[in-house]
Design an enzyme around this catalytic site. Structure first.
Site, mmCIF file in Angstrom:
data_model
loop_
_atom_site.group_PDB
_atom_site.id
_atom_site.type_symbol
_atom_site.label_atom_id
_atom_site.label_comp_id
_atom_site.label_asym_id
_atom_site.label_seq_id
_atom_site.Cartn_x
_atom_site.Cartn_y
_atom_site.Cartn_z
ATOM 1 N N GLY A 224 39.340 42.112 41.835
ATOM 2 C CA GLY A 224 37.570 42.543 41.913
ATOM 3 C C GLY A 224 38.121 43.766 40.560
ATOM 4 N N GLU A 246 44.769 43.109 42.351
ATOM 5 C CA GLU A 246 44.470 42.972 40.813
ATOM 6 C C GLU A 246 43.475 43.185 40.413
ATOM 7 O OE1 GLU A 246 46.712 41.299 38.832
ATOM 8 O OE2 GLU A 246 47.932 40.144 40.540
HETATM 9 P P1 NAD Z 1 33.066 43.491 42.591
HETATM 10 O O1 NAD Z 1 34.410 44.565 42.808
HETATM 11 O O2 NAD Z 1 32.371 44.397 42.801
HETATM 12 O O3 NAD Z 1 33.582 41.849 43.471
HETATM 13 C C1 NAD Z 1 34.571 41.634 43.822
HETATM 14 C C2 NAD Z 1 34.845 41.001 45.532
HETATM 15 O O4 NAD Z 1 34.624 41.910 46.464
HETATM 16 C C3 NAD Z 1 33.443 40.146 45.764
HETATM 17 O O5 NAD Z 1 33.723 38.659 46.747
HETATM 18 C C4 NAD Z 1 32.965 41.229 46.304
HETATM 19 O O6 NAD Z 1 31.778 40.810 47.428
HETATM 20 C C5 NAD Z 1 33.462 41.869 47.131
HETATM 21 N N1 NAD Z 1 33.497 43.197 47.883
HETATM 22 C C6 NAD Z 1 32.714 43.838 46.950
HETATM 23 N N2 NAD Z 1 32.722 45.118 48.046
HETATM 24 C C7 NAD Z 1 34.009 44.648 49.273
HETATM 25 C C8 NAD Z 1 34.079 45.565 49.563
HETATM 26 N N3 NAD Z 1 33.890 46.973 50.005
HETATM 27 N N4 NAD Z 1 35.355 45.922 50.918
HETATM 28 C C9 NAD Z 1 36.218 44.147 50.361
HETATM 29 N N5 NAD Z 1 35.197 43.568 49.435
HETATM 30 C C10 NAD Z 1 34.539 44.291 48.601
HETATM 31 O O7 NAD Z 1 34.248 43.137 41.355
HETATM 32 P P2 NAD Z 1 33.181 41.959 40.715
HETATM 33 O O8 NAD Z 1 32.231 42.599 39.601
HETATM 34 O O9 NAD Z 1 33.241 40.691 41.131
HETATM 35 O O10 NAD Z 1 34.410 41.964 39.741
HETATM 36 C C11 NAD Z 1 34.632 42.553 38.064
HETATM 37 C C12 NAD Z 1 36.014 42.983 37.920
HETATM 38 O O11 NAD Z 1 37.092 42.366 38.186
HETATM 39 C C13 NAD Z 1 36.313 43.460 36.737
HETATM 40 O O12 NAD Z 1 36.550 45.368 36.697
HETATM 41 C C14 NAD Z 1 37.475 43.113 36.339
HETATM 42 O O13 NAD Z 1 38.444 43.602 35.468
HETATM 43 C C15 NAD Z 1 38.143 42.542 37.201
HETATM 44 N N6 NAD Z 1 39.014 41.455 38.118
HETATM 45 C C16 NAD Z 1 39.915 42.083 37.437
HETATM 46 C C17 NAD Z 1 41.526 40.951 37.775
HETATM 47 C C18 NAD Z 1 42.783 40.968 37.621
HETATM 48 O O14 NAD Z 1 43.642 40.543 38.123
HETATM 49 N N7 NAD Z 1 43.403 42.233 37.873
HETATM 50 C C19 NAD Z 1 40.584 39.497 37.664
HETATM 51 C C20 NAD Z 1 39.092 39.197 38.055
HETATM 52 C C21 NAD Z 1 38.930 39.976 37.645
#
Ligand code: NAD
Length: 472
Positions: A224, A246
């Site tokens: 994320g 990641e």
């Molecule tokens: P996000 O960080 O908003 O959410 C990801 C997940 O984390 C969701 O399931 C969310 O509910 C959970 N989450 C949110 N707050 C949390 C907390 N405080 N503690 C634990 N979990 C929590 O990300 P997103 O908007 O869903 O995804 C987009 C981002 O992810 C982009 O920055 C992208 O580059 C990144 N991403 C990285 C990879 C990689 O392999 N490096 C792959 C896909 C996406």
């Protein structure tokens, strides 16, 4: 679930929480697709307790037994591939065709199979007659898997397949934007796995936060944003959890002077616009030398014009909407910043706000200042800035100027020269004449604020085991 769902309606019925649940809408049309369970922290505690109880027996099974189950799980996924792809397309927005929903379901099966096939033998470190030392890997315990909304099924499989293979049980928490896809995926996988080896808890950020601080979770696999990754580091500190993170990226691509603009244009396009740009390791900044600048721009405009965007279930489309309004607003803000900074919009940049759904047109932006926010921030959508450079050193310095380092690419007719340039780029993976192609055999992970830990291949399995040395 005893029987595999053979239709979309059966699949949805297997996971829909009914009208007491949280409404999930199709980002292309705004129509309601279904309802996600509103799981609570008590539900999370129950799932973790069940996964904890199931772990010892699962961990005692041999690698062969667990691998066989992963292979059967891949077969089950393939048997339900069309309904899974339809649900994914409706919920995430990505079209069925192109490198999108059918591709993602297929990748889930491929990753399960590949993960089943890796060998992780005990490694004899020293055996010289006096000392005998081996390094082996034991299960860690219960793994918490937290995934994003862009590739919800595939990233969940990337997390759970190696975790299960190594003898851990898993509690997975999908993104609040795409819970039904992951619930459906896990329902199909659980037609094969023993009870409680894989549990899903559908909730919002607080559930993710509770999972990453829970005393009975031994490792967190997180994909994320960098901001959430930082919070997970903090919330897991008390219990010293192992982490694989990641996180976000802002991948550069550098075209060298000897590249052929027309020959590379389609791969450049898909490097940037795969999943309508909503991909962690997509090409997000393209650096092009003066000598090729106009030709590369023209070739990209030509390819962009041939790629239809629209509702995912319409078979001709290969690009879809942004998955949610917040992401649409990010893309819109960054393209407006580029316009305000004097950049030239070659195509796109002017969304039709009367259209239903979060559609943002394919956008190519030229003559942009290297310090413009569309270059320095992660757009995570269908808008690519193309930046002109004069010297290669200048391009490499610009590529390395951000605080994330997930992927990168170098484009050239001379692969050896491209590899030399690649070695100077600060990213976890640098592709030559392609961008973002992942392979279950090849480790993948970021540097800088893109996170730490490797996924895929034998290195990925090691990340889901506890190293143990036996020496004497
Ligand atoms: P996000 O960080 O908003 O959410 C990801 C997940 O984390 C969701 O399931 C969310 O509910 C959970 N989450 C949110 N707050 C949390 C907390 N405080 N503690 C634990 N979990 C929590 O990300 P997103 O908007 O869903 O995804 C987009 C981002 O992810 C982009 O920055 C992208 O580059 C990144 N991403 C990285 C990879 C990689 O392999 N490096 C792959 C896909 C996406």
């Amino acid at each position: 679930m005893s029987q595999l769902p053979s239709t979309y309606a059966d699949l949805l019925a297997a996971v829909d929480a009914g009208t007491d649940g949280r409404e999930i809408r199709d980002p292309a049309t705004g129509e309601t697709i279904g309802h996600a369970p509103r799981d609570t922290t008590e539900d999370l505690d129950d799932a973790i307790a069940a996964a904890t109880a199931a772990q010892p027996a699962w961990g005692r099974r041999s690698h062969k037994e667990r691998s066989d189950l992963l292979l059967r799980a891949a077969d089950a996924l393939e048997a339900c591939a069309e309904p899974l792809a339809e649900l994914l397309s409706r919920e995430q927005g990505k079209p069925l065709n192109g490198p999108n929903a059918r591709f993602e379901v297929g990748a889930c099966a491929s990753w399960l199979r590949a993960t089943a096939g890796f060998e992780l033998e005990e490694n004899v470190l020293v055996d010289d007659g006096e000392t005998h030392a081996v390094l082996r890997y034991r299960p860690i315990g219960v793994v918490g898997a937290i995934s994003p909304w862009n590739w919800p099924m595939m990233i969940s499989v990337w997390q759970l397949a190696p975790a299960l293979r190594m003898g851990n049980t898993v509690v997975t928490k999908p993104s609040e934007y795409t819970p039904l896809s992951v619930l459906a995926l896990c329902a199909v996988l659980n037609s094969v796995f023993p009870d409680d080896v894989l549990r899903v808890v559908s909730g919002e950020r607080e559930i993710g936060s509770a999972l990453s601080s829970h005393p009975d979770i031994d490792k967190v696999m997180f994909t994320g944003s960098t901001a959430t990754g930082r919070k997970i580091i903090e919330s897991s500190a008390e219990t010293i959890k192992r982490l694989t993170l990641e996180l976000g990226g802002n991948d550069p691509g550098i075209v060298l002077e000897d590249a052929d603009p027309v020959a590379i244009a389609e791969d450049l396009f898909w490097g940037a616009f795969i999943n309508t740009g909503q991909t962690c390791a997509a090409l997000k900044r393209l650096y092009v030398p003066d000598s090729l600048y106009d030709d590369v721009c023209a070739a990209l405009v030509d390819v962009a014009g041939k790629m239809p965007m629209g509702v995912g279930l319409e078979e001709e489309n290969v690009l879809g909407p942004l998955q949610n309004k917040a992401q649409y607003d990010v893309v819109d803000r960054l393209v407006e910043a580029a316009k305000d900074g004097g950049a030239k919009v070659l195509v796109g940049g002017n969304p039709d706000t009367d259209q239903p759904g979060f559609f943002y047109p394919t956008t190519l932006v030229a003559d942009i200042d290297p310090d413009n926010p569309l270059v320095t921030e992660e757009q995570f959508g269908p808008a690519l800035p193309i930046i002109r450079y004069s010297t290669l050193d200048e391009a490499i310095e610009a590529a390395n100027s951000v605080d994330v380092g997930l992927g990168a690419s170098v484009w050239s007719s001379d692969p050896d020269r491209a590899r030399e340039v690649a070695a100077r780029i600060e990213s976890g993976t640098i592709w030559i004449n392609g961008h973002g192609g992942v392979d279950p055999r090849i480790p993948f992970g970021g540097v800088k604020k893109s996170g730490y830990g490797l996924e895929f291949g034998v290195e990925g399995l090691k990340g889901l085991g506890l190293p143990q040395v036996i020496s004497g």
